[in-house]
Design an enzyme around this catalytic site. Structure first.
Site, PDB file in Angstrom:
ATOM      1  N   ASN A  11     -29.479  43.196  -5.293  1.00 29.06           N
ATOM      2  CA  ASN A  11     -28.302  42.582  -5.917  1.00 29.06           C
ATOM      3  C   ASN A  11     -27.831  41.472  -4.988  1.00 29.06           C
ATOM      4  O   ASN A  11     -27.209  41.744  -3.964  1.00 29.06           O
ATOM      5  CB  ASN A  11     -27.218  43.650  -6.113  1.00 29.06           C
ATOM      6  N   LYS A  13     -25.615  39.338  -5.466  1.00 28.33           N
ATOM      7  CA  LYS A  13     -24.185  39.045  -5.632  1.00 28.33           C
ATOM      8  C   LYS A  13     -23.974  37.534  -5.757  1.00 28.33           C
ATOM      9  O   LYS A  13     -24.839  36.844  -6.297  1.00 28.33           O
ATOM     10  CB  LYS A  13     -23.379  39.681  -4.488  1.00 28.33           C
ATOM     11  N   HIS A 100     -20.458  47.412 -11.661  1.00 29.90           N
ATOM     12  CA  HIS A 100     -20.426  47.379 -10.192  1.00 29.90           C
ATOM     13  C   HIS A 100     -18.968  47.471  -9.734  1.00 29.90           C
ATOM     14  O   HIS A 100     -18.070  46.925 -10.369  1.00 29.90           O
ATOM     15  CB  HIS A 100     -21.069  46.081  -9.687  1.00 29.90           C
ATOM     16  N   GLU A 102     -17.409  45.963  -7.553  1.00 29.06           N
ATOM     17  CA  GLU A 102     -16.753  44.664  -7.351  1.00 29.06           C
ATOM     18  C   GLU A 102     -16.239  44.114  -8.684  1.00 29.06           C
ATOM     19  O   GLU A 102     -15.210  43.443  -8.731  1.00 29.06           O
ATOM     20  CB  GLU A 102     -17.728  43.699  -6.664  1.00 29.06           C
ATOM     21  N   GLU A 172     -22.805  54.310  -5.717  1.00 30.21           N
ATOM     22  CA  GLU A 172     -22.383  53.388  -4.665  1.00 30.21           C
ATOM     23  C   GLU A 172     -20.962  53.738  -4.234  1.00 30.21           C
ATOM     24  O   GLU A 172     -19.990  53.288  -4.868  1.00 30.21           O
ATOM     25  CB  GLU A 172     -22.403  51.942  -5.169  1.00 30.21           C
ATOM     26  N   GLY A 178     -21.242  47.100   1.983  1.00 26.13           N
ATOM     27  CA  GLY A 178     -21.034  45.947   2.866  1.00 26.13           C
ATOM     28  C   GLY A 178     -20.286  46.264   4.146  1.00 26.13           C
ATOM     29  O   GLY A 178     -19.801  45.356   4.823  1.00 26.13           O
ATOM     30  N   SER A 212     -24.745  49.858   2.157  1.00 23.36           N
ATOM     31  CA  SER A 212     -25.227  49.677   3.536  1.00 23.36           C
ATOM     32  C   SER A 212     -26.617  50.281   3.753  1.00 23.36           C
ATOM     33  O   SER A 212     -26.890  50.857   4.815  1.00 23.36           O
ATOM     34  CB  SER A 212     -24.206  50.228   4.542  1.00 23.36           C
TER      35      SER A 212
HETATM   36  P1  13P Z   1     -24.619  46.488   0.620  1.00 23.58           P
HETATM   37  O1  13P Z   1     -26.064  46.908   0.615  1.00 23.58           O
HETATM   38  O2  13P Z   1     -24.403  45.112   1.170  1.00 23.58           O
HETATM   39  O3  13P Z   1     -23.726  47.527   1.236  1.00 23.58           O
HETATM   40  O4  13P Z   1     -24.165  46.363  -0.918  1.00 23.58           O
HETATM   41  C1  13P Z   1     -24.439  47.413  -1.784  1.00 23.58           C
HETATM   42  C2  13P Z   1     -24.163  46.948  -3.153  1.00 23.58           C
HETATM   43  O5  13P Z   1     -23.032  46.739  -3.538  1.00 23.58           O
HETATM   44  C3  13P Z   1     -25.316  46.718  -4.037  1.00 23.58           C
HETATM   45  O6  13P Z   1     -24.908  46.567  -5.351  1.00 23.58           O
END
Ligand code: 13P
Length: 253
Positions: A11, A13, A100, A102, A172, A178, A212
């Site tokens: 992803n 983003k 997601h 976010e 997640e 992150g 992560s």
């Molecule tokens: P990270 O791997 O950067 O923690 O992000 C995970 C994520 O949100 C994947 O959709």
């Protein structure tokens, strides 16, 4: 060996312009282990919408599938700024990440909207990758299991169990995204067991861990009974790291 194939999703983003995405996709494709129809691992790259056409040209015939990071539930209409399933299909997109955290957090997506998107994706033959997970506050309050079960059942409301093999769910934990604070793999597998037990038929669904993930910790998630792969953020922007993650999934498949 599980009957479910492994799945590793990058992803990206809101990273990479179209030109940068081409460079990254080329580097990823060069670094990946060979994938063919017999590989028991699916690999998906999900760049921003604007990079889908250019990355799609590179992934076509590569064994790597193209994914989008969101979509609207409608076919077309007066929804300024939105993208529909037919628009994605035309670009060769096969997967779409939905719900997601976010999107839930910054764009106020509700469980009901996620459900509408899931049903629209399935009806167009796209594979939804539905993200669920608790916040730090919910975890501290002991509400983790209730939260992921509620999100899972809401996302799948009205979806026939026969469709469960045509979608993926990603656990997640919001606090692990992150942050470098990945969830303990044993705990992640326990929560994934809860997600799987939400509805009969989910034993056929690919379940991913995200938050992560790195080449150093991914194998311990894959060792869990319920984990079929990963939804990767930061590490998917590093071609070598992402290729290592795909190789780990192939080894575990
Ligand atoms: P990270 O791997 O950067 O923690 O992000 C995970 C994520 O949100 C994947 O959709």
């Amino acid at each position: 060996m599980s009957a479910r194939k492994r799945l590793v999703v990058g992803n990206w983003k809101m990273h990479e312009t179209s030109a940068q995405a081409v460079d990254l996709a080329r580097a990823v494709l060069a670094a990946l282990p060979p994938l063919d129809a017999r590989s028991r691992t699916d690999v998906v790259l999900a760049p921003p919408f604007t990079a889908l056409p250019a990355v799609g040209v590179l992934t076509a015939q590569s064994g790597v599938a193209l994914g989008a990071q969101n979509m609207h539930w409608g076919e077309s209409g007066a929804y300024t700024g939105e993208i529909s399933a037919p628009m994605l299909l035309e670009l060769g997109v096969r997967y779409v990440i939905l719900g997601h955290s976010e999107r839930r957090r910054y764009f106020h997506e509700t469980d009901e909207e996620v459900n509408r998107k899931v049903r629209a994706a399935l009806s167009h033959g796209l594979t939804p990758i539905i993200a669920v997970g608790e916040t730090a506050e919910e975890r501290d309050a002991g509400a983790t299991d209730a939260r992921v079960v509620a999100q899972t059942s809401a996302a799948l409301d009205g979806v026939a169990p026969a469709e469960f093999a045509r979608l993926a769910l990603a656990y997640e934990p919001v606090w692990a995204i992150g942050t470098g604070r990945n969830c303990d793999p044993t705990e992640a597998d326990r929560v994934m067991a809860c997600i799987r037990a939400t509805l009969p038929g989910l034993e056929r669904t690919q379940l991913l861990y995200g938050g992560s993930v790195t080449p150093a910790n991914f194998a311990s998630y894959l060792a869990g009974e319920n984990c079929d792969g990963g939804l990767i953020g930061g590490a998917s922007l590093d071609a070598k790291a992402f290729a290592q993650l795909a190789a780990l999934a192939l080894d575990a498949a």
